[in-house]
Motif scaffolding. Structure first.
Motif, PDB file in Angstrom:
ATOM      1  N   PHE A  60       0.673   4.313  -1.332  1.00 46.46           N
ATOM      2  CA  PHE A  60       0.042   5.619  -1.105  1.00 46.46           C
ATOM      3  C   PHE A  60      -0.424   5.768   0.347  1.00 46.46           C
ATOM      4  O   PHE A  60      -0.270   6.824   0.963  1.00 46.46           O
ATOM      5  CB  PHE A  60      -1.133   5.804  -2.069  1.00 46.46           C
ATOM      6  N   TRP A  72       0.850  -1.204   0.000  1.00 46.34           N
ATOM      7  CA  TRP A  72       0.000   0.000   0.000  1.00 46.34           C
ATOM      8  C   TRP A  72       0.884   1.252   0.000  1.00 46.34           C
ATOM      9  O   TRP A  72       1.013   1.926   1.037  1.00 46.34           O
ATOM     10  CB  TRP A  72      -0.914   0.002   1.235  1.00 46.34           C
ATOM     11  N   ARG A  88      13.038   4.014 -11.173  1.00 43.44           N
ATOM     12  CA  ARG A  88      11.962   3.513 -12.040  1.00 43.44           C
ATOM     13  C   ARG A  88      12.334   3.640 -13.522  1.00 43.44           C
ATOM     14  O   ARG A  88      12.128   2.699 -14.306  1.00 43.44           O
ATOM     15  CB  ARG A  88      10.685   4.308 -11.774  1.00 43.44           C
ATOM     16  N   THR A 123       2.492  11.775 -11.103  1.00 44.26           N
ATOM     17  CA  THR A 123       1.827  11.463  -9.829  1.00 44.26           C
ATOM     18  C   THR A 123       2.809  11.516  -8.671  1.00 44.26           C
ATOM     19  O   THR A 123       2.504  12.062  -7.585  1.00 44.26           O
ATOM     20  CB  THR A 123       1.170  10.079  -9.905  1.00 44.26           C
ATOM     21  N   ALA A 124       4.001  10.960  -8.870  1.00 46.28           N
ATOM     22  CA  ALA A 124       4.999  10.937  -7.801  1.00 46.28           C
ATOM     23  C   ALA A 124       5.401  12.351  -7.396  1.00 46.28           C
ATOM     24  O   ALA A 124       5.506  12.667  -6.196  1.00 46.28           O
ATOM     25  CB  ALA A 124       6.215  10.133  -8.242  1.00 46.28           C
ATOM     26  N   ARG A 133       7.067   3.099  -8.058  1.00 47.59           N
ATOM     27  CA  ARG A 133       5.946   2.246  -8.454  1.00 47.59           C
ATOM     28  C   ARG A 133       4.841   2.982  -9.213  1.00 47.59           C
ATOM     29  O   ARG A 133       3.845   2.355  -9.575  1.00 47.59           O
ATOM     30  CB  ARG A 133       5.342   1.581  -7.208  1.00 47.59           C
ATOM     31  N   THR A 134       4.981   4.281  -9.449  1.00 42.50           N
ATOM     32  CA  THR A 134       3.925   5.012 -10.140  1.00 42.50           C
ATOM     33  C   THR A 134       4.545   5.929 -11.183  1.00 42.50           C
ATOM     34  O   THR A 134       5.775   6.012 -11.324  1.00 42.50           O
ATOM     35  CB  THR A 134       3.080   5.825  -9.139  1.00 42.50           C
ATOM     36  N   GLU A 135       3.680   6.647 -11.897  1.00 42.63           N
ATOM     37  CA  GLU A 135       4.154   7.536 -12.948  1.00 42.63           C
ATOM     38  C   GLU A 135       4.815   8.778 -12.363  1.00 42.63           C
ATOM     39  O   GLU A 135       4.579   9.164 -11.210  1.00 42.63           O
ATOM     40  CB  GLU A 135       2.981   7.953 -13.852  1.00 42.63           C
ATOM     41  N   ARG A 136       5.658   9.403 -13.187  1.00 41.45           N
ATOM     42  CA  ARG A 136       6.451  10.546 -12.732  1.00 41.45           C
ATOM     43  C   ARG A 136       5.571  11.695 -12.247  1.00 41.45           C
ATOM     44  O   ARG A 136       5.825  12.266 -11.184  1.00 41.45           O
ATOM     45  CB  ARG A 136       7.350  11.010 -13.869  1.00 41.45           C
ATOM     46  N   ASP A 180      12.260   8.151  -8.944  1.00 44.15           N
ATOM     47  CA  ASP A 180      11.979   8.329 -10.367  1.00 44.15           C
ATOM     48  C   ASP A 180      13.131   7.814 -11.218  1.00 44.15           C
ATOM     49  O   ASP A 180      12.928   7.188 -12.264  1.00 44.15           O
ATOM     50  CB  ASP A 180      11.713   9.803 -10.650  1.00 44.15           C
ATOM     51  N   THR A 214       9.306   5.005  -2.558  1.00 43.71           N
ATOM     52  CA  THR A 214       8.551   3.828  -2.999  1.00 43.71           C
ATOM     53  C   THR A 214       7.462   4.203  -3.990  1.00 43.71           C
ATOM     54  O   THR A 214       7.269   3.535  -5.009  1.00 43.71           O
ATOM     55  CB  THR A 214       7.933   3.117  -1.781  1.00 43.71           C
ATOM     56  N   VAL A 215       6.752   5.306  -3.691  1.00 43.36           N
ATOM     57  CA  VAL A 215       5.708   5.753  -4.616  1.00 43.36           C
ATOM     58  C   VAL A 215       6.306   6.137  -5.967  1.00 43.36           C
ATOM     59  O   VAL A 215       5.768   5.805  -7.030  1.00 43.36           O
ATOM     60  CB  VAL A 215       4.931   6.937  -3.998  1.00 43.36           C
TER      61      VAL A 215
END
Length: 393
Positions: free
Chosen positions: A64, A62, A153, A106-107, A101-104, A150, A97-98
């Protein structure tokens, strides 16, 4: 065990546990220094640090929610304590971590919101320029955490894309190798079929003549036997050459003889005439030396067409017409076989490999071939082959 990129595969809970422990260990010296500076018990600081790091145990599952939990813990410490609380490293790990695991976009949005909240709480709790460097350090730390995630990723995606391209290239190479092997097998099959079918058909026809004339005309029967000997010798020579090339491959000592071509057309037609075919040859246009692949294709198409004529229609008249155009050689082979005598490619007339081979030879030379019976009987084969490679008529 390793993943597709070659890195060791680690279970998510192991990575989470290691991340939480590392965060606590790295931040502990900061807690000790702050407690010593403010002359306060360190146990409370360690309790606050443990509370902030605890959500990191489930950050892979989790991410977020863990950002929200660590951010709330660090913000509460900054707001409730009269002095700076433990380092907000837990929020930085959660933001990392965010970002992984997520798009630039959003991060960075989540990172900017988290940094703004911590900065606002710090300024409200302790306004004034004395602690400004601490607040800027918090902003820089949050930005560094997002930037690091970032970067990781992006590098993982690039590495995964490189591995995928390598796998695709490997599969393409394997498919290309299989395709070339198949093409080579087909080429060998065509060569062997043309050599064997042609000579065996002539041997069969000449043997029939010899058998028919053995008692009534021994001299002519003897001549037919001589032609059988010559034809079988020619077949063995061609087979020996073909097998020798296959056995030795590209060895410089491999037996190499010129591939048959239209220069040997007269000898080819003479062998068919000896088997009983009445063949007429006509050349029109301006004869020129074709490309080697066209030369071989034209020779083999004529050879196979006349072999089928002799095999299926018997000793009937046949015509070969070579029409040389500026860029195209038009080749036509016709016979006068009648209905019921067995035409090329007719029902029960054979396996059809000869017709398939002619189509494949024409296609390999970037030409076209059509074949079919005449309404009144007989069979006609017409091919158009480019005289020069790379050009198609």
């Amino acid at each position: 065990m390793s993943d597709r990129t070659g890195w060791p595969a680690v279970r998510p809970w192991v990575a989470d546990l290691a991340g939480a422990g590392l965060c606590f260990a790295v931040s502990s010296p900061v807690v000790v220094i702050i407690a010593y500076y403010h002359r306060a018990p360190a146990a409370g600081y360690f309790a606050g640090l443990a509370l902030a790091c605890l959500p990191l145990l489930v950050r892979s599952r989790w991410p977020f929610q863990v950002v929200a939990a660590t951010l709330a813990a660090n913000a509460a410490q900054l707001a409730l304590l009269s002095f700076p609380g433990p380092s907000p490293a837990a929020t930085g790990v959660a933001l990392y971590t965010v970002a992984v695991r997520t798009e630039r976009r959003t991060a960075w949005r989540i990172g900017a919101a988290s940094a703004a909240l911590l900065f606002a709480v710090s300024v409200i709790r302790r306004p004034g320029p004395d602690s400004l460097w601490q607040y800027l350090a918090v902003l820089a730390g949050m930005g560094l955490a997002v930037a690091s995630g970032d970067a990781v990723r992006s590098s993982r995606r690039l590495l995964a894309a490189a591995v995928e391209r390598a796998d695709r290239a490997e599969h393409t190479r394997e498919a290309e190798a299989r395709r070339r092997v198949t093409e080579e097998r087909l080429r060998i099959a065509r060569e062997l079929h043309d050599v064997v079918a042609h000579h065996i058909t002539l041997v069969n026809a000449q043997a029939g003549v010899a058998h028919h004339l053995m008692r009534s005309d021994p001299d002519h029967a003897y001549q037919a036997l001589e032609r059988i000997r010559d034809t079988s010798r020619a077949a063995l020579d061609e087979l020996r050459t073909t097998v020798g090339l296959l056995r030795h491959g590209e060895s410089p000592d491999a037996p190499r003889e010129p591939a048959p071509g239209l220069a040997g057309l007269d000898a080819l037609l003479a062998s068919f005439r000896h088997s009983g075919l009445d063949i007429t040859l006509e050349r029109t246009g301006h004869p020129t030396e074709p490309a080697s692949i066209t030369d071989l294709a034209a020779y083999r198409i004529i050879q196979e067409a006349l072999t089928n004529t002799r095999k299926h229609a018997g000793p009937v008249p046949a015509r070969v017409h070579l029409d040389y155009r500026p860029d195209v050689l038009r080749l036509t082979v016709e016979d006068d076989g009648r209905a019921g005598t067995g035409t090329q490619g007719g029902p029960g007339s054979g396996t059809g490999h000869g017709m398939i081979g002619m189509y494949e030879r024409a296609k390999a030379a970037r030409g076209t071939l059509t074949a079919g019976p005449h309404p009144a009987g007989g069979f006609r084969i017409h091919a158009e082959l480019p005289l020069h490679t790379g050009r198609k008529g």
